[in-house]
Design an enzyme around this catalytic site. Structure first.
Site, PDB file in Angstrom:
ATOM      1  N   VAL A  62     -23.816  29.070  23.500  1.00  0.00           N
ATOM      2  CA  VAL A  62     -23.194  29.506  24.710  1.00  0.00           C
ATOM      3  C   VAL A  62     -22.116  28.330  24.851  1.00  0.00           C
ATOM      4  O   VAL A  62     -21.102  28.402  25.502  1.00  0.00           O
ATOM      5  CB  VAL A  62     -24.001  29.029  26.094  1.00  0.00           C
ATOM      6  CG1 VAL A  62     -24.888  30.425  26.440  1.00  0.00           C
ATOM      7  CG2 VAL A  62     -24.912  27.752  25.995  1.00  0.00           C
ATOM      8  N   ASN A  88     -28.028  27.459  32.287  1.00  0.00           N
ATOM      9  CA  ASN A  88     -29.137  26.416  31.876  1.00  0.00           C
ATOM     10  C   ASN A  88     -29.059  25.623  30.769  1.00  0.00           C
ATOM     11  O   ASN A  88     -29.523  24.757  30.698  1.00  0.00           O
ATOM     12  CB  ASN A  88     -30.368  27.037  32.381  1.00  0.00           C
ATOM     13  CG  ASN A  88     -31.697  26.318  32.175  1.00  0.00           C
ATOM     14  OD1 ASN A  88     -32.231  25.399  32.600  1.00  0.00           O
ATOM     15  ND2 ASN A  88     -32.126  26.547  30.639  1.00  0.00           N
ATOM     16  N   SER A 140     -27.303  17.682  37.097  1.00  0.00           N
ATOM     17  CA  SER A 140     -28.352  16.561  36.843  1.00  0.00           C
ATOM     18  C   SER A 140     -28.087  15.511  37.843  1.00  0.00           C
ATOM     19  O   SER A 140     -26.952  15.228  38.361  1.00  0.00           O
ATOM     20  CB  SER A 140     -28.342  16.070  35.649  1.00  0.00           C
ATOM     21  OG  SER A 140     -29.180  14.852  35.460  1.00  0.00           O
ATOM     22  N   TYR A 153     -24.145  12.558  28.629  1.00  0.00           N
ATOM     23  CA  TYR A 153     -24.872  13.569  29.412  1.00  0.00           C
ATOM     24  C   TYR A 153     -24.227  13.682  30.883  1.00  0.00           C
ATOM     25  O   TYR A 153     -23.924  14.495  31.512  1.00  0.00           O
ATOM     26  CB  TYR A 153     -26.334  13.291  29.424  1.00  0.00           C
ATOM     27  CG  TYR A 153     -27.193  14.397  30.248  1.00  0.00           C
ATOM     28  CD1 TYR A 153     -27.386  15.504  29.457  1.00  0.00           C
ATOM     29  CD2 TYR A 153     -27.680  13.987  31.387  1.00  0.00           C
ATOM     30  CE1 TYR A 153     -28.374  16.478  30.183  1.00  0.00           C
ATOM     31  CE2 TYR A 153     -28.558  14.816  32.215  1.00  0.00           C
ATOM     32  CZ  TYR A 153     -29.023  16.110  31.432  1.00  0.00           C
ATOM     33  OH  TYR A 153     -29.743  17.048  32.062  1.00  0.00           O
ATOM     34  N   ALA A 155     -21.436  12.574  32.114  1.00  0.00           N
ATOM     35  CA  ALA A 155     -19.959  13.146  32.083  1.00  0.00           C
ATOM     36  C   ALA A 155     -20.345  14.800  32.130  1.00  0.00           C
ATOM     37  O   ALA A 155     -19.563  15.348  33.196  1.00  0.00           O
ATOM     38  CB  ALA A 155     -19.448  12.695  30.762  1.00  0.00           C
ATOM     39  N   SER A 156     -20.963  15.338  31.222  1.00  0.00           N
ATOM     40  CA  SER A 156     -21.232  16.649  31.233  1.00  0.00           C
ATOM     41  C   SER A 156     -21.664  17.392  32.498  1.00  0.00           C
ATOM     42  O   SER A 156     -21.122  18.190  33.191  1.00  0.00           O
ATOM     43  CB  SER A 156     -21.865  17.117  30.265  1.00  0.00           C
ATOM     44  OG  SER A 156     -23.175  17.009  30.350  1.00  0.00           O
ATOM     45  N   LYS A 157     -22.591  16.371  33.297  1.00  0.00           N
ATOM     46  CA  LYS A 157     -23.073  17.152  34.451  1.00  0.00           C
ATOM     47  C   LYS A 157     -22.238  16.869  35.460  1.00  0.00           C
ATOM     48  O   LYS A 157     -22.338  17.572  36.615  1.00  0.00           O
ATOM     49  CB  LYS A 157     -24.516  16.423  34.727  1.00  0.00           C
ATOM     50  CG  LYS A 157     -25.666  17.237  33.473  1.00  0.00           C
ATOM     51  CD  LYS A 157     -25.736  18.546  33.519  1.00  0.00           C
ATOM     52  CE  LYS A 157     -26.684  18.736  32.288  1.00  0.00           C
ATOM     53  NZ  LYS A 157     -27.098  20.318  32.420  1.00  0.00           N
TER      54      LYS A 157
HETATM   55  P1  NAD Z   1     -35.149  22.052  27.194  1.00  0.00           P
HETATM   56  O1  NAD Z   1     -34.587  21.013  25.990  1.00  0.00           O
HETATM   57  O2  NAD Z   1     -36.561  22.225  27.254  1.00  0.00           O
HETATM   58  O3  NAD Z   1     -34.310  23.592  27.134  1.00  0.00           O
HETATM   59  C1  NAD Z   1     -33.322  23.855  26.748  1.00  0.00           C
HETATM   60  C2  NAD Z   1     -33.126  25.341  26.244  1.00  0.00           C
HETATM   61  O4  NAD Z   1     -31.450  25.302  25.912  1.00  0.00           O
HETATM   62  C3  NAD Z   1     -33.709  25.356  24.924  1.00  0.00           C
HETATM   63  O5  NAD Z   1     -34.288  26.509  24.808  1.00  0.00           O
HETATM   64  C4  NAD Z   1     -32.653  25.154  23.956  1.00  0.00           C
HETATM   65  O6  NAD Z   1     -32.742  26.081  22.682  1.00  0.00           O
HETATM   66  C5  NAD Z   1     -31.295  26.051  24.550  1.00  0.00           C
HETATM   67  N1  NAD Z   1     -30.269  25.670  24.228  1.00  0.00           N
HETATM   68  C6  NAD Z   1     -29.700  24.479  23.719  1.00  0.00           C
HETATM   69  N2  NAD Z   1     -28.539  24.463  23.224  1.00  0.00           N
HETATM   70  C7  NAD Z   1     -28.045  25.793  23.580  1.00  0.00           C
HETATM   71  C8  NAD Z   1     -26.868  26.623  23.097  1.00  0.00           C
HETATM   72  N3  NAD Z   1     -25.786  26.035  22.629  1.00  0.00           N
HETATM   73  N4  NAD Z   1     -26.882  28.006  23.461  1.00  0.00           N
HETATM   74  C9  NAD Z   1     -27.957  28.344  23.871  1.00  0.00           C
HETATM   75  N5  NAD Z   1     -28.938  27.862  24.411  1.00  0.00           N
HETATM   76  C10 NAD Z   1     -29.047  26.642  24.106  1.00  0.00           C
HETATM   77  O7  NAD Z   1     -34.382  21.488  28.512  1.00  0.00           O
HETATM   78  P2  NAD Z   1     -34.786  21.590  30.271  1.00  0.00           P
HETATM   79  O8  NAD Z   1     -35.487  20.442  30.415  1.00  0.00           O
HETATM   80  O9  NAD Z   1     -35.491  22.825  30.457  1.00  0.00           O
HETATM   81  O10 NAD Z   1     -33.230  21.666  30.729  1.00  0.00           O
HETATM   82  C11 NAD Z   1     -32.650  22.876  31.080  1.00  0.00           C
HETATM   83  C12 NAD Z   1     -31.466  22.391  31.844  1.00  0.00           C
HETATM   84  O11 NAD Z   1     -31.781  21.570  32.939  1.00  0.00           O
HETATM   85  C13 NAD Z   1     -30.505  21.787  31.064  1.00  0.00           C
HETATM   86  O12 NAD Z   1     -29.251  21.934  31.465  1.00  0.00           O
HETATM   87  C14 NAD Z   1     -30.650  20.237  31.415  1.00  0.00           C
HETATM   88  O13 NAD Z   1     -29.555  19.293  31.091  1.00  0.00           O
HETATM   89  C15 NAD Z   1     -31.042  20.432  32.975  1.00  0.00           C
HETATM   90  N6  NAD Z   1     -31.799  19.223  33.410  1.00  0.00           N
HETATM   91  C16 NAD Z   1     -33.060  19.144  33.024  1.00  0.00           C
HETATM   92  C17 NAD Z   1     -33.742  18.140  33.569  1.00  0.00           C
HETATM   93  C18 NAD Z   1     -35.120  17.606  33.088  1.00  0.00           C
HETATM   94  O14 NAD Z   1     -35.702  16.503  33.714  1.00  0.00           O
HETATM   95  N7  NAD Z   1     -35.798  18.348  32.204  1.00  0.00           N
HETATM   96  C19 NAD Z   1     -33.323  17.115  34.544  1.00  0.00           C
HETATM   97  C20 NAD Z   1     -31.923  17.433  34.999  1.00  0.00           C
HETATM   98  C21 NAD Z   1     -31.187  18.611  34.442  1.00  0.00           C
END
Ligand code: NAD
Length: 245
Positions: A62, A88, A140, A153, A155-157
């Site tokens: 993506v 996501n 986030s 991270y 900055a991106s969020k």
């Molecule tokens: P995760 O690492 O378990 O899952 C992320 C998924 O995204 C993976 O399956 C990965 O293969 C896929 N991915 C990565 N790069 C990609 C790309 N270029 N194209 C397509 N798919 C891609 O992460 P998560 O914890 O489930 O996080 C999901 C979202 O929630 C993220 O954006 C993360 O920043 C955000 N988030 C997570 C938390 C947390 O505590 N886990 C907190 C705040 C925000």
């Protein structure tokens, strides 16, 4: 129901939980992840189809503008519409500022931030023609308050939050809502990487004294994609157990 939800990075973690929850809500599901390996030894497709909805997986990076154009085109052709988009997919490459490599900075910006531009543009075009749609972006707490070791991270969020508001203003008059969720610490493979010391430090700040579950984020995404959220747009909903108070 006849509606379709496309969830990026949905082979595991919060994306998989959101896909399952939206399937329970009656959406047909378009899964996406970066590689075929993400779906190996993984029963997410079976678990979704067991809910009686259609489910297909699409491999695309993506952060790549052209691959996102192709992804939007294929999902629209296969399902007929794209009614909800959950941006996501995301990564972390943590490190203190003075030790952070340029590559780790650029990778996080490309995958977490540019992906939202790519997908909102290409799926937004489909939704504009439909005159309806729901977009939910994964921000986030780091994007709201900053976090040591996460210059890239946060900055991106932070950008995802301002992109959410801009897209909400551009698309609102065409029946499309755009909102963000800002999770705190959620138990997924992403946070598995943190040390016990880092986990303890975070836990000490959480009013509810526990980490969050992916399903608790999925429930808010479900609300934002539902008819109940028909007049909610441009908002950022924190799901952190009271981390920031
Ligand atoms: P995760 O690492 O378990 O899952 C992320 C998924 O995204 C993976 O399956 C990965 O293969 C896929 N991915 C990565 N790069 C990609 C790309 N270029 N194209 C397509 N798919 C891609 O992460 P998560 O914890 O489930 O996080 C999901 C979202 O929630 C993220 O954006 C993360 O920043 C955000 N988030 C997570 C938390 C947390 O505590 N886990 C907190 C705040 C925000």
């Amino acid at each position: 129901m006849g509606k379709t939800a496309l969830i990026t990075g949905s082979a595991r973690g919060i994306g998989a939980a959101a896909a399952l929850r939206l399937a329970e809500d009656g959406f047909d599901i378009a899964l996406n992840d970066i590689s075929e390996q993400s779906f190996e030894n993984n029963d997410i497709i079976e678990r979704i189809t067991a809910k009686g909805v259609k489910c297909e997986k699409y491999i695309a990076d993506v952060s790549d503008h052209e691959q996102c154009a192709e992804l939007a085109k294929k999902v629209k052709a296969d399902f007929g519409s794209i009614d909800a988009l959950v941006n996501n997919a995301g990564i972390t490459r943590d490190g203190l500022l003075l030790r952070m490599s340029e590559e780790n900075y650029d990778d996080v910006i490309r995958i977490n931030q540019k992906s939202v531009f790519n997908m909102t543009k290409h799926v937004g075009a489909v939704m504009l023609r439909q005159k309806s749609g729901r977009i939910v972006n994964l921000a986030s707490v780091a994007g709201l308050y900053g976090n040591p070791g996460q210059m890239n991270y946060s900055a991106s969020k932070g950008a995802v939050i301002s992109m959410t508001k801009t897209a909400a203003k551009e698309l609102g008059s065409r029946g499309i809502t755009v909102n963000a969720v800002a999770p705190g610490f959620i138990k997924t493979p992403m946070t598995d990487k943190l040390t016990q010391e880092q986990r303890n430090a975070i836990l000490a700040q959480i009013a509810m004294n526990r980490y969050g579950e992916p399903e608790e984020v999925a429930a808010v995404i479900s609300f934002l994609c539902s008819d109940n959220a028909s007049y909610v747009t441009g908002q950022v909903i924190e799901i952190s157990g009271g981390l920031s108070m």
